[in-house]
Design an enzyme around this catalytic site. Structure first.
Site, PDB file in Angstrom:
ATOM      1  CE1 TYR A 189      -2.793  -3.757   6.959  1.00 59.51           C
ATOM      2  CE2 TYR A 189      -3.362  -3.255   4.685  1.00 59.51           C
ATOM      3  CZ  TYR A 189      -3.697  -3.782   5.922  1.00 59.51           C
ATOM      4  OH  TYR A 189      -4.937  -4.340   6.104  1.00 59.51           O
TER       5      TYR A 189
ATOM      6  CG  ASP B  83       2.376  -5.675  -0.877  1.00 57.68           C
ATOM      7  OD1 ASP B  83       1.651  -5.443  -1.868  1.00 57.68           O
ATOM      8  OD2 ASP B  83       1.948  -5.711   0.289  1.00 57.68           O
TER       9      ASP B  83
ATOM     10  CE  LYS C 165      -4.643  -0.971  -2.307  1.00 55.69           C
ATOM     11  NZ  LYS C 165      -5.756  -0.672  -1.424  1.00 55.69           N
TER      12      LYS C 165
END
Ligand code: HOZ
Length: 423
Positions: A145, A240, A268
């Site tokens: 994702y 990622d 994050k």
């Protein structure tokens, strides 16, 4: 069962005005058949809902909370930054400090651009890769994702899996025709795509540890293979690191595995609890970004002064005390071992650093297909048991469990005891 009246009341109001009653699908608890807990506050490793239930939190806001909630040093910096102004839409010193710190801690990040979310970071990194290579196609992996931009919402993990929409409605086929999909941990699937498109692939984008189909670490030399094959075909390698960045090691998964990508994306933890993302990498590639080059990307709140205050403070705490990574590994491994002992081969426990998943399957989970053998109903029942006993884990089989530096031995012991009751 703990009191849920106030959460239920909020949820009833919420569903009338918000799709699913939430602002991000996994929060709706649809996969686990419960009412989402509305949160009042959180401190350290504990989160308290509006009914006053205090729980040990292993969601940690889906990753940012590596230090636990409301770390006093971070909060102090945020408060001070607020007093100076919330947003200027103009450059600030902290943005420069952030870019410098990123380059210091993650040497591949020679030049970076700050954005406001992981989705923006990955979307923009892909654009830069395409602009630099002048190629259109990209490879992503099934079950990985990379946020919810059109071109990346193809066979996607995270809540797209939980809600059974790995390919979203509303994404025109034309937008995804250049997104090629390979199998995670499967070299042959990658080779085949390069052989069929030798000069068309701009980049591979990969979660170096897949963490959105549950946690699935890379097999021994899989990442090294991706490095080699991208170099061989003149394509770029994009890590990622929105989840793994500053979590697996101070230098992220690239330090942990010793592989240097061309571009990386972060989110994050680098926001310390505020909305931030970043993409960056090789200087020659990043100079393609506007206004240095022809690849356009912009944002009113990019490099926001409050977010950079929270992020910088978090990264500096991590930098000052790198023993945090050993502590995290030890605590998480303790939970993982205890579950393995209690559950035997009823489950597959994948753990790496402070990331962990308990898959309700007897199979070893190494890729998307094996992850999909997990029994989501069994997970839902386990989730309910944990929630009712004060342990807040992800309301989805396919999200990670995050451990923070704020989790105490007492928290871990209690968590293990509750898990053992279940298994
Ligand atoms: N996409 C996040 C999990 N991988 C969920 C974000 C949220 O619901 O807060």
């Amino acid at each position: 069962m703990a009191a849920e009246e106030r959460s239920k009341a909020f949820y009833e109001r919420a569903v009338k005005r918000l799709p699913g009653g939430v602002n991000s699908p996994v929060r709706a608890y649809q996969a686990v058949g419960r009412t989402p807990r509305f949160i009042q506050s959180a401190k350290g490793a504990h989160i308290t809902d509006v009914d006053g239930n205090e729980m040990i939190d292993y969601v940690c806001s889906w990753g940012p909370g590596i230090l636990g909630h409301a770390n006093p040093k971070v909060v102090e910096k945020v408060k001070a930054a607020c007093d100076e102004g919330l947003t200027f839409g103009a450059p600030t010193e902290r943005e420069v400090e952030m870019a410098e710190l990123l380059a210091e801690l993650v040497p591949s990040m020679e030049v970076s651009r700050l954005v406001s979310s992981g989705t923006e970071a990955t979307m923009s990194a892909i654009r830069v890769a395409r602009g630099f290579t002048r190629r259109d196609k990209i490879i992503k992996f099934r079950g990985c994702y990379h946020g919810h931009s059109d071109g990346l919402l193809v066979k996607a993990g995270s809540a797209a899996l939980t809600t059974s929409v790995p390919d979203s409605a509303g994404v025109p086929a034309d937008y995804t025709k250049n997104t090629l999909v390979a199998e995670y941990n499967n070299k042959e699937s990658v080779k085949a795509l390069f052989e069929a498109n030798p000069k068309e692939i701009a980049a591979i984008i990969v979660e170096p540890v897949a963490a959105n189909m549950g946690v699935v670490p890379p097999k021994d030399d899989f990442l090294a293979f991706l490095r080699e094959i991208t170099t061989q075909y003149g394509a770029l390698l994009i890590f990622d690191e929105v989840i793994t960045g500053f979590r697996l090691a101070l230098g992220g998964a690239q330090e942990y595995f010793g592989i240097k990508p061309d571009l990386s994306t972060f989110g994050k933890i680098i926001g310390g609890g505020m909305p931030v993302g970043a993409y960056g990498g090789r200087e020659d590639i990043m100079r393609m970004v506007s206004p240095d080059g022809p690849v356009y990307q912009a944002g009113t709140l990019s490099g926001n002064p409050i977010a950079t205050a929270a992020g910088l403070s978090t990264l500096r705490i991590l930098k000052e005390d790198t023993s945090i990574y050993e502590r995290l590994e030890k605590k998480t491994a303790k939970i993982a071992d205890a579950v393995r002992q209690a559950a035997g081969n009823k489950v597959c426990v994948n753990q790496i650093g402070s990331l962990m998943s308990i898959f309700f399957t007897g199979e070893e989970v190494v890729d998307f297909d094996s992850a999909m053998t997990a029994d989501v109903k069994a997970y839902a029942a386990y989730f309910g048991h944990m929630l009712d006993h004060g342990i807040y884990v992800a309301p989805s089989q396919f999200e990670a469990m995050f451990v923070s530096d704020a989790h105490t031995e007492e928290d871990i012991t209690k968590t293990i005891a509750v898990m053992q009751q279940w298994f």
